[in-house]
Write a protein that holds these residues in place. Structure first.
Motif, PDB file in Angstrom:
ATOM      1  N   HIS A  55      -5.060   4.144 -10.678  1.00  0.00           N
ATOM      2  CA  HIS A  55      -3.786   4.078  -9.961  1.00  0.00           C
ATOM      3  C   HIS A  55      -2.632   3.802 -10.919  1.00  0.00           C
ATOM      4  CE1 HIS A  55      -4.876   4.408  -5.683  1.00  0.00           C
ATOM      5  NE2 HIS A  55      -6.052   3.951  -6.095  1.00  0.00           N
ATOM      6  N   ASN A  56      -2.847   2.947 -11.910  1.00  0.00           N
ATOM      7  CA  ASN A  56      -1.794   2.686 -12.882  1.00  0.00           C
ATOM      8  C   ASN A  56      -1.424   3.962 -13.633  1.00  0.00           C
ATOM      9  OD1 ASN A  56      -0.902  -0.373 -13.597  1.00  0.00           O
ATOM     10  ND2 ASN A  56      -2.921  -0.366 -12.638  1.00  0.00           N
TER      11      ASN A  56
ATOM     12  N   SER B  10      -3.028  -6.408 -10.409  1.00  0.00           N
ATOM     13  CA  SER B  10      -2.975  -5.432 -11.495  1.00  0.00           C
ATOM     14  C   SER B  10      -3.214  -4.007 -11.031  1.00  0.00           C
ATOM     15  CB  SER B  10      -4.012  -5.792 -12.559  1.00  0.00           C
ATOM     16  OG  SER B  10      -5.327  -5.718 -12.019  1.00  0.00           O
ATOM     17  N   GLN B  11      -3.879  -3.808  -9.905  1.00  0.00           N
ATOM     18  CA  GLN B  11      -4.426  -2.516  -9.494  1.00  0.00           C
ATOM     19  C   GLN B  11      -5.413  -2.022 -10.556  1.00  0.00           C
ATOM     20  OE1 GLN B  11      -5.389  -0.153  -7.737  1.00  0.00           O
ATOM     21  NE2 GLN B  11      -4.244  -0.238  -5.841  1.00  0.00           N
TER      22      GLN B  11
ATOM     23  N   HIS C 272      -9.877 -11.507  -4.213  1.00  0.00           N
ATOM     24  CA  HIS C 272      -9.893 -10.226  -3.502  1.00  0.00           C
ATOM     25  C   HIS C 272     -10.786 -10.336  -2.273  1.00  0.00           C
ATOM     26  CE1 HIS C 272     -10.215  -5.932  -2.739  1.00  0.00           C
ATOM     27  NE2 HIS C 272      -9.268  -5.724  -3.647  1.00  0.00           N
TER      28      HIS C 272
ATOM     29  N   THR D  14     -15.326   1.928  -5.437  1.00  0.00           N
ATOM     30  CA  THR D  14     -14.508   1.784  -6.643  1.00  0.00           C
ATOM     31  C   THR D  14     -15.315   1.082  -7.723  1.00  0.00           C
ATOM     32  OG1 THR D  14     -12.523   1.612  -5.270  1.00  0.00           O
ATOM     33  CG2 THR D  14     -12.339   0.883  -7.553  1.00  0.00           C
TER      34      THR D  14
ATOM     35  N   ILE E 274       2.295  -4.989  -6.978  1.00  0.00           N
ATOM     36  CA  ILE E 274       1.631  -4.422  -8.155  1.00  0.00           C
ATOM     37  C   ILE E 274       2.528  -4.659  -9.369  1.00  0.00           C
ATOM     38  CG2 ILE E 274       0.530  -2.407  -9.143  1.00  0.00           C
ATOM     39  CD1 ILE E 274      -0.698  -3.495  -6.506  1.00  0.00           C
TER      40      ILE E 274
ATOM     41  N   TYR F 298     -13.927  -0.120  -0.669  1.00  0.00           N
ATOM     42  CA  TYR F 298     -13.847  -0.879  -1.914  1.00  0.00           C
ATOM     43  C   TYR F 298     -15.135  -0.740  -2.731  1.00  0.00           C
ATOM     44  CZ  TYR F 298      -9.518  -3.064  -0.367  1.00  0.00           C
ATOM     45  OH  TYR F 298      -8.235  -3.284   0.037  1.00  0.00           O
TER      46      TYR F 298
ATOM     47  N   THR G 206       0.854  -1.189   0.000  1.00  0.00           N
ATOM     48  CA  THR G 206       0.000   0.000   0.000  1.00  0.00           C
ATOM     49  C   THR G 206       0.890   1.240   0.000  1.00  0.00           C
ATOM     50  OG1 THR G 206      -0.201  -0.283   2.409  1.00  0.00           O
ATOM     51  CG2 THR G 206      -2.009  -1.102   1.042  1.00  0.00           C
TER      52      THR G 206
END
Length: 358
Positions: free
Chosen positions: A96-97, A91-92, A183, A247, A61, A244, A35
């Motif tokens: 965020h990527n 993968s995120q 997850h 998202t 990640i 979560y 994180t």
């Protein structure tokens, strides 16, 4: 059943003590998240500090790191730990990527399959000296000079565990990974109707069986000595469920229960920074729909009934006093004795040679 814990994803100075503590308590494995701190650095410290414990990242990640860099790091940790390292990949999400890691975003499941295959191709060259010849849409590995090859190790290559939420990544996990981290943000219904059937499709593509991969137990759980402790644990879950649930990438989990409107409400509140309000809008039925519960004494039966597909689970309980540690050791031992089929109920015949579409 293998039972694990976390050893903290904080500052490196704290990692050694946490990993040793997990080993002393009798856990089979310990995971480190990624994180606010680097999971590979933490795993290195933990591997050096322990002797028996399996060290796993949950998760590293993937896409911000090119496969060669991560392959070298994992190879070194595997050698140093004498074969106790497992590399968990995730993968995120798109935002965020692109906005945190500054890497392009393409459909993640096909890219992740290429990524894992690249890792395994690199490790094969490390181990055998074989000339590399790996070229796919997303990655290539066609050059290795002796000066850059660390050479073979005396242990198996690291296991690659893949985190998944959606159907596409579940298929990728079943096809190319050594194990699956479902997850935490999922329900038992979503696990059984979406994740496990798609893992089965992936297994069929690679000609494997359920026994050929490690699955972790998926979803939120709340365990306690009694119903009062379980109620307190349920209340604490409002925070991760609201986080979560805000998202949109995870809204398929909400939609299968008819909760997508709640997901969009949480998303709007998150954009406004109303974090406490997000906790409060989680209805009781949604809270209980996400979390499966059990008392500690009933855990062996809970695992046989609700985690028959898993080979490993996470577990924790208070261990501050001698009495608590004695109680913990008893419960941990009872869980570790549990034998499970590792074949999901209802999917016993689902893994067949398949040419199903991606």
């Amino acid at each position: 059943m293998k039972v694990g814990s976390g050893f903290g994803g904080g500052w490196l100075a704290e990692v050694e003590e946490g990993a040793r503590r997990a080993e002393e308590l009798g856990f089979d494995f310990a995971n480190v998240a990624e994180t606010a701190h680097d999971s590979i650095l933490a795993a290195t410290v933990a591997a050096k500090a322990t002797e028996r414990l399996e060290i796993a990242t949950s998760v590293t990640i993937a896409f911000p790191r090119v496969p060669m860099v991560l392959a070298m790091q994992a190879w070194d940790i595997q050698q140093m730990s004498k074969g106790r390292f497992s590399l968990g990949l995730g993968s995120q999400v798109k935002g965020h990527n692109q906005r945190r890691f500054s890497v392009p975003w393409v459909p993640p499941a096909p890219r992740m399959k290429d990524y894992i295959r690249a890792l395994k191709a690199i490790w094969k060259t490390f181990q055998t000296g074989e000339k590399p010849d790996f070229v796919t849409e997303h990655y290539q590995f066609t050059l290795m000079n002796p000066n850059f090859n660390p050479g073979p190790i005396e242990y198996p290559e690291p296991k690659v565990m893949l985190a998944c939420v959606g159907a596409g990544m579940a298929r990728a996990a079943g096809e190319v990974a050594d194990g699956v981290y479902p997850h935490g943000f999922m329900t038992d219904k979503y696990m059984r109707e979406v994740v496990l059937p798609n893992i089965a499709i992936g297994l069929g593509r690679s000609g494997r069986k359920w026994e050929d991969i490690d699955l972790s137990g998926g979803g939120f759980t709340v365990f306690g000595e009694n119903e009062s402790e379980i109620e307190q644990g349920l209340e604490a879950l409002r925070t991760p469920i609201s986080f979560y649930g805000s998202t949109r990438s995870y809204h398929d989990v909400m939609e299968i229960h008819g909760w997508k409107d709640l997901g969009m409400q949480l998303h709007s509140l998150s954009l406004a920074g109303q974090w406490e309000e997000m906790r409060q809008v989680i209805p009781e039925d949604v809270l209980r729909g996400f979390a499966q519960t059990s008392t500690y004494d009933n855990l062996p039966g809970f695992i046989r009934e609700h985690r028959e597909y898993a080979s490993r689970i996470g577990f924790g309980m208070p261990v501050k006093t001698p009495e608590q540690r004695e109680r913990f050791a008893h419960v941990l031992g009872e869980i570790q004795k549990v034998e499970v089929s590792r074949v999901p109920r209802g999917l016993e015949d689902a893994v067949l040679p398949s040419a199903a579409a991606s």
